[in-house]
Design a protein around this motif. Structure first.
Motif, PDB file in Angstrom:
ATOM      1  N   LYS A 193       0.818  -1.213   0.000  1.00 54.34           N
ATOM      2  CA  LYS A 193       0.000   0.000   0.000  1.00 54.34           C
ATOM      3  C   LYS A 193       0.850   1.260   0.000  1.00 54.34           C
ATOM      4  CE  LYS A 193      -3.563   2.384   2.672  1.00 54.34           C
ATOM      5  NZ  LYS A 193      -4.401   2.330   3.900  1.00 54.34           N
ATOM      6  N   THR A 194       1.940   1.259   0.771  1.00 47.99           N
ATOM      7  CA  THR A 194       2.781   2.458   0.872  1.00 47.99           C
ATOM      8  C   THR A 194       3.417   2.831  -0.464  1.00 47.99           C
ATOM      9  OG1 THR A 194       3.215   1.983   3.199  1.00 47.99           O
ATOM     10  CG2 THR A 194       4.734   3.497   2.089  1.00 47.99           C
ATOM     11  N   PRO A 195       4.121   1.898  -1.144  1.00 50.36           N
ATOM     12  CA  PRO A 195       4.708   2.309  -2.436  1.00 50.36           C
ATOM     13  C   PRO A 195       3.657   2.627  -3.502  1.00 50.36           C
ATOM     14  CG  PRO A 195       5.027  -0.027  -2.075  1.00 50.36           C
ATOM     15  CD  PRO A 195       4.525   0.539  -0.783  1.00 50.36           C
ATOM     16  N   ILE A 196       2.525   1.924  -3.486  1.00 53.04           N
ATOM     17  CA  ILE A 196       1.479   2.227  -4.466  1.00 53.04           C
ATOM     18  C   ILE A 196       0.938   3.639  -4.249  1.00 53.04           C
ATOM     19  CG2 ILE A 196      -0.878   1.655  -5.175  1.00 53.04           C
ATOM     20  CD1 ILE A 196      -0.184  -1.258  -4.843  1.00 53.04           C
ATOM     21  N   THR A 197       0.727   3.986  -2.982  1.00 53.45           N
ATOM     22  CA  THR A 197       0.254   5.346  -2.674  1.00 53.45           C
ATOM     23  C   THR A 197       1.273   6.387  -3.109  1.00 53.45           C
ATOM     24  OG1 THR A 197      -0.970   4.485  -0.779  1.00 53.45           O
ATOM     25  CG2 THR A 197      -0.553   6.851  -0.832  1.00 53.45           C
ATOM     26  N   SER A 198       2.550   6.099  -2.841  1.00 51.68           N
ATOM     27  CA  SER A 198       3.605   7.030  -3.238  1.00 51.68           C
ATOM     28  C   SER A 198       3.690   7.172  -4.751  1.00 51.68           C
ATOM     29  CB  SER A 198       4.952   6.557  -2.679  1.00 51.68           C
ATOM     30  OG  SER A 198       5.991   7.428  -3.075  1.00 51.68           O
ATOM     31  N   ILE A 199       3.558   6.051  -5.461  1.00 53.10           N
ATOM     32  CA  ILE A 199       3.594   6.096  -6.928  1.00 53.10           C
ATOM     33  C   ILE A 199       2.405   6.890  -7.464  1.00 53.10           C
ATOM     34  CG2 ILE A 199       3.385   4.687  -9.010  1.00 53.10           C
ATOM     35  CD1 ILE A 199       4.987   2.528  -7.550  1.00 53.10           C
ATOM     36  N   SER A 200       1.236   6.685  -6.873  1.00 51.92           N
ATOM     37  CA  SER A 200       0.043   7.408  -7.325  1.00 51.92           C
ATOM     38  C   SER A 200       0.205   8.910  -7.132  1.00 51.92           C
ATOM     39  CB  SER A 200      -1.185   6.903  -6.557  1.00 51.92           C
ATOM     40  OG  SER A 200      -1.411   5.536  -6.822  1.00 51.92           O
ATOM     41  N   LEU A 201       0.730   9.324  -5.986  1.00 52.16           N
ATOM     42  CA  LEU A 201       0.952  10.746  -5.725  1.00 52.16           C
ATOM     43  C   LEU A 201       1.969  11.329  -6.693  1.00 52.16           C
ATOM     44  CD1 LEU A 201       1.001  10.742  -1.817  1.00 52.16           C
ATOM     45  CD2 LEU A 201      -0.814  11.609  -3.310  1.00 52.16           C
ATOM     46  N   SER A 202       3.042  10.555  -6.943  1.00 54.09           N
ATOM     47  CA  SER A 202       4.073  11.038  -7.871  1.00 54.09           C
ATOM     48  C   SER A 202       3.501  11.196  -9.272  1.00 54.09           C
ATOM     49  CB  SER A 202       5.264  10.075  -7.882  1.00 54.09           C
ATOM     50  OG  SER A 202       5.869  10.016  -6.609  1.00 54.09           O
ATOM     51  N   MET A 203       2.625  10.237  -9.685  1.00 53.16           N
ATOM     52  CA  MET A 203       2.020  10.348 -11.005  1.00 53.16           C
ATOM     53  C   MET A 203       1.128  11.579 -11.111  1.00 53.16           C
ATOM     54  SD  MET A 203       3.059   7.881 -12.958  1.00 53.16           S
ATOM     55  CE  MET A 203       1.797   7.810 -14.213  1.00 53.16           C
ATOM     56  N   GLN A 204       0.372  11.864 -10.075  1.00 47.78           N
ATOM     57  CA  GLN A 204      -0.476  13.059 -10.100  1.00 47.78           C
ATOM     58  C   GLN A 204       0.349  14.329 -10.170  1.00 47.78           C
ATOM     59  OE1 GLN A 204      -3.084  12.913  -6.729  1.00 47.78           O
ATOM     60  NE2 GLN A 204      -4.080  11.000  -7.399  1.00 47.78           N
ATOM     61  N   MET A 205       1.426  14.345  -9.412  1.00 45.44           N
ATOM     62  CA  MET A 205       2.281  15.533  -9.413  1.00 45.44           C
ATOM     63  C   MET A 205       2.996  15.681 -10.743  1.00 45.44           C
ATOM     64  SD  MET A 205       3.801  15.341  -5.530  1.00 45.44           S
ATOM     65  CE  MET A 205       4.664  16.891  -5.682  1.00 45.44           C
TER      66      MET A 205
END
Length: 394
Positions: A193-205
């Motif tokens: 969950k942690t890396p997926i959340t981080s990847i999702s945030l990075s993609m949005q940014m």
């Protein structure tokens, strides 16, 4: 065979009781006959003396001669010549003889029935004990089934206890495996969950403001997920016993040096060095690559707790029982509450640094134990944490 043996014992018991009853009846009957004949002879002699007083001396002399065996007994009883038979004088004796015979027979039958009842009662008691034990097993509160003697039910009792014990062990193992599976599944989901959340945030940014920094963050999280996947696959292979481990002679100093060399870049970034004492050649039976992997995880854990500019120390020794490798650092050591859980999967102590997922030490433990070894952790007296790895000779 056991049933035939018990039947023979029972038959022998009945025969013994019957013989005993007949013997007692015969003894009593013989004694009664003696008294009856004595009484009858005395009455006859008395009647003769009353009618012929002069014959008293003759009668006494005849009785003495008969007592000492000096009288010639005639071949034919004189009473038979006058029409008297044995039943004429022994009417009452015959009657009591039948009574004693019937009493002896009834006593033998009674003892036989009592023996059968006791035997049946014993069997019922054993069946009751086994039934109550199985009822307790069904209720989930069974204990030790104590042996009550050697009989036909002893083998059945042993087999029941073995089956129940195996079922309990299977049930406990299944419950433990289920709990471990649920816990591991939760931990894996949490770790992903942690890396997926981080990847999702990075993609949005990146959509709003594309930059290499966001791309590097995505790469780091993907690397973390890849490392988690590889570690989990390796642990699953170890658990299933499908990981092929070589058994070859490996020099301890060589393993330590290769593990340190593979971590040289990481140690350099952390400004930590490795001090390995060269104590001569000491061989262990192990797999070079996977043993090196286990030691690398231990070295990385020590590095994360070593202050910059300090060293991680390694030494080793050997005795007839095992070869021991000691790896320790100069940090603050483990928290006391963390020591019992250090080798649990996904466990992260309070003082854990970095972005580790808490699976490295668990992996080291699994690899070492799969090669007839053990690993323990403790705090040193002065300061620092110490790992002790032992590879046993047999």
């Amino acid at each position: 065979m056991s049933g035939r043996k018990n039947m023979m014992i029972l038959t022998g018991l009945v025969l013994s009781v019957s013989v005993l009853a007949v013997s007692i009846a015969t003894m009593l009957l013989t004694d009664y006959y003696n008294h009856t004949h004595m009484q009858m002879l005395g009455e006859i002699c008395q009647k003769v003396i009353e009618k012929q007083p002069k014959a008293q001396q003759t009668i006494l002399e005849v009785l003495k001669e008969y007592q000492y065996g000096q009288t010639n007994v005639p071949k034919e009883n004189i009473l038979l010549a006058y029409g008297y038979g044995p039943s004429y004088f022994g009417g009452s004796a015959v009657k009591y003889s039948g009574f004693f015979s019937a009493a002896g027979f009834l006593a033998g039958v009674l003892l036989f029935l009592i023996t059968c009842m006791l035997w049946r009662q014993k069997e019922n008691m054993r069946i009751k004990v086994l039934t109550e034990y199985l009822e307790k097993v069904n209720m989930g509160c069974c204990g030790v089934l104590l042996r009550t003697g050697e009989d036909d039910f002893s083998k059945l009792q042993d087999e029941i206890y073995k089956v129940v014990t195996e079922l309990q062990q299977t049930r406990d193992a299944a419950v433990k495996a289920k709990n471990n599976f649920a816990e591991n599944l939760y931990n894996i989901a949490h770790q992903i969950k942690t890396p997926i959340t981080s990847i999702s945030l990075s993609m949005q940014m990146m959509r709003e403001n594309p930059s290499l920094q966001h791309l590097e963050q995505i790469n780091r999280q993907l690397s973390r997920m890849t490392h988690l996947e590889e570690a989990l696959l390796l642990l699953s292979r170890i658990d299933a016993g499908t990981l092929s481990l070589k058994q070859e002679n490996v020099d301890v100093f060589t393993v330590l040096m290769l593990a340190a060399d593979n971590l040289q870049e990481i140690f350099s970034r952390a400004d930590v060095s490795v001090d390995i004492l060269e104590l001569g050649e000491m061989m262990i039976r192990a797999d070079m690559e996977w043993t090196m992997e286990a030691i690398m995880n231990v070295l990385k854990d020590c590095m994360e707790h070593t202050p910059p500019g300090e060293r991680v120390h390694c030494s080793y020794e050997q005795n007839p029982l095992y070869t021991q490798i000691r790896i320790w650092d100069t940090g603050a050591g483990f928290a006391k509450e963390d020591i019992p859980h250090l080798f649990e999967r996904f466990y992260r102590g309070r003082e854990m640094k970095g972005e580790g997922i808490g699976i490295g030490l668990a992996l080291s433990k699994a690899l070492i134990e799969a090669q007839n070894g053990t690993i323990t952790a403790r705090n040193l007296t002065n300061a620092g944490a110490c790992f002790e790895i032992r590879f046993y000779s047999h």
